[in-house]
Write an enzyme that holds these catalytic residues in place. Structure first.
Site, PDB file in Angstrom:
ATOM      1  N   ASP A  11      -0.765  87.805 104.023  1.00 24.38           N
ATOM      2  CA  ASP A  11      -0.237  89.093 103.568  1.00 24.38           C
ATOM      3  C   ASP A  11      -1.412  89.931 103.070  1.00 24.38           C
ATOM      4  O   ASP A  11      -2.449  89.390 102.690  1.00 24.38           O
ATOM      5  CB  ASP A  11       0.789  88.912 102.449  1.00 24.38           C
ATOM      6  CG  ASP A  11       1.407  90.245 102.022  1.00 24.38           C
ATOM      7  OD1 ASP A  11       1.738  91.055 102.913  1.00 24.38           O
ATOM      8  OD2 ASP A  11       1.546  90.494 100.813  1.00 24.38           O
ATOM      9  N   SER A  12      -1.216  91.231 103.063  1.00 29.24           N
ATOM     10  CA  SER A  12      -2.260  92.113 102.563  1.00 29.24           C
ATOM     11  C   SER A  12      -2.458  91.947 101.056  1.00 29.24           C
ATOM     12  O   SER A  12      -3.490  92.340 100.520  1.00 29.24           O
ATOM     13  CB  SER A  12      -1.918  93.571 102.873  1.00 29.24           C
ATOM     14  OG  SER A  12      -0.683  93.925 102.281  1.00 29.24           O
ATOM     15  N   CYS A  74       3.873  89.993 106.175  1.00 31.69           N
ATOM     16  CA  CYS A  74       3.566  91.362 105.773  1.00 31.69           C
ATOM     17  C   CYS A  74       4.196  92.281 106.802  1.00 31.69           C
ATOM     18  O   CYS A  74       3.910  92.166 107.997  1.00 31.69           O
ATOM     19  CB  CYS A  74       2.048  91.550 105.740  1.00 31.69           C
ATOM     20  SG  CYS A  74       1.487  93.255 105.473  1.00 31.69           S
ATOM     21  N   GLU A 159       2.756  95.775  91.768  1.00 33.36           N
ATOM     22  CA  GLU A 159       1.472  95.092  91.605  1.00 33.36           C
ATOM     23  C   GLU A 159       0.849  95.361  90.236  1.00 33.36           C
ATOM     24  O   GLU A 159      -0.021  94.607  89.788  1.00 33.36           O
ATOM     25  CB  GLU A 159       0.524  95.470  92.744  1.00 33.36           C
ATOM     26  CG  GLU A 159       1.023  94.960  94.089  1.00 33.36           C
ATOM     27  CD  GLU A 159      -0.080  94.712  95.092  1.00 33.36           C
ATOM     28  OE1 GLU A 159      -1.168  95.283  94.926  1.00 33.36           O
ATOM     29  OE2 GLU A 159       0.176  93.956  96.044  1.00 33.36           O
ATOM     30  N   CYS A 193       9.816  95.271 102.925  1.00 40.50           N
ATOM     31  CA  CYS A 193       8.497  95.027 102.335  1.00 40.50           C
ATOM     32  C   CYS A 193       8.665  93.803 101.449  1.00 40.50           C
ATOM     33  O   CYS A 193       9.628  93.727 100.666  1.00 40.50           O
ATOM     34  CB  CYS A 193       8.012  96.216 101.513  1.00 40.50           C
ATOM     35  SG  CYS A 193       6.477  95.880 100.598  1.00 40.50           S
ATOM     36  N   HIS A 195       7.227  92.844  98.895  1.00 37.69           N
ATOM     37  CA  HIS A 195       7.153  93.094  97.449  1.00 37.69           C
ATOM     38  C   HIS A 195       8.535  93.403  96.855  1.00 37.69           C
ATOM     39  O   HIS A 195       8.800  93.101  95.690  1.00 37.69           O
ATOM     40  CB  HIS A 195       6.259  94.306  97.153  1.00 37.69           C
ATOM     41  CG  HIS A 195       4.799  94.041  97.253  1.00 37.69           C
ATOM     42  ND1 HIS A 195       4.162  93.738  98.434  1.00 37.69           N
ATOM     43  CD2 HIS A 195       3.819  94.058  96.304  1.00 37.69           C
ATOM     44  CE1 HIS A 195       2.873  93.590  98.204  1.00 37.69           C
ATOM     45  NE2 HIS A 195       2.629  93.778  96.927  1.00 37.69           N
TER      46      HIS A 195
END
Length: 272
Positions: A11-12, A74, A159, A193, A195
């Site tokens: 993942d990024s 991702c 994040e 996504c 996240h």
């Protein structure tokens, strides 16, 4: 004898850890290497060429670590790099390796979660602009209408660990309102996504109960289990010591602290 191969998960940043968590719960017997390209994240606003280059570099790094199967956990990388890697790079340089993404497995089952045949997709600008979900869902289910909404502020909020604070409410409501304004028929929302599952408490408080909110972890884990059952030539090469290694291109201390929020347990990472 060939060395047993770990499954690579890329993942990024951190979001792929929510997918890895589901995969590890579903398939705990295998060895895994997780790589987060935190030094260059987020990927969402980068160009196609940049995302492809970054993703290929990380995939090749995982190949060098012995991974014969890599999961792009991702959405942005899956949308903008996966097809080129599968069609261009693997046949020429890595014919015995496989790279899978998170978009197709989700698109394949989305029809089961909507009665109205109206689906909302919330993702990064990169994922939304690629129209990958729109194309994949309509490929499997031409009668399903897809409404998309980019949510550029959500990843930074998550994040920075501000996603559950009151200050995040404005941006959560701004994007959810914008999506629902597109159609009153939406009864299924895909969080496109990795996240975004961390916003689930706020999203459940906003959306009515009749709307299904889908996260990708369990769907991708089920799809991977099915894939391995259909490809014994790959499955039999996988290591089975339950080893889990974590790497980051960023600061290991920062990664360890933030990653535990996504993975649900403390972990130790090494520098890429």
């Amino acid at each position: 004898m060939q060395q047993p191969s770990p499954i690579g998960i890329f993942d990024s940043g951190y979001g792929g850890l929510t997918v890895f968590r589901s995969i590890a719960e579903k398939l705990p017997q295998y060895d895994y290497i997780y790589l987060g390209d935190n030094a260059r994240s987020p990927y969402g606003d980068h160009s196609f060429e940049t995302i492809y280059r970054y993703t290929l570099e990380c995939v090749e790094w995982l190949f060098a670590k012995g991974c014969k199967l890599v999961i792009l956990a991702c959405n942005t990388a899956s949308a903008k790099a996966l097809r080129t890697i599968q069609q261009k790079d693997l046949p020429l340089k890595y014919p015995d390796r496989r790279v899978l993404g998170v978009i197709r497995p989700t698109a394949e089952v989305i029809d089961a979660y909507t009665t109205s045949k109206s689906v909302g997709v919330m993702g990064t600008r990169g994922t939304v602009n690629s129209e990958s979900y729109l194309l994949e869902i309509n490929n499997f289910f031409p009668d399903v209408k897809v409404f998309q909404q980019a949510c550029p502020m959500w990843v930074p909020l998550i994040e920075n660990n501000e996603h559950l604070q009151a200050g995040a409410d404005f941006f959560v409501k701004e994007y959810t309102d914008a999506l629902m304004a597109q159609s009153e028929e939406i009864d299924c929302i895909l969080l496109a996504c990795t996240h975004y599952p961390l916003l689930m408490p706020k999203l459940k408080a906003i959306f009515p109960d009749y709307i299904n909110i889908l996260t990708q972890g369990e769907i991708v884990a089920e799809s991977l289990a099915d894939y391995l059952s259909r490809h014994p030539e790959i499955e039999e090469k996988l290591g089975r010591t339950k080893q889990r290694l974590f790497y980051t291109s960023g600061d290991c201390g920062v990664f360890n602290k933030n990653a535990s929020i996504f993975f649900g347990e403390d972990l130790e990472s090494s520098k890429m």
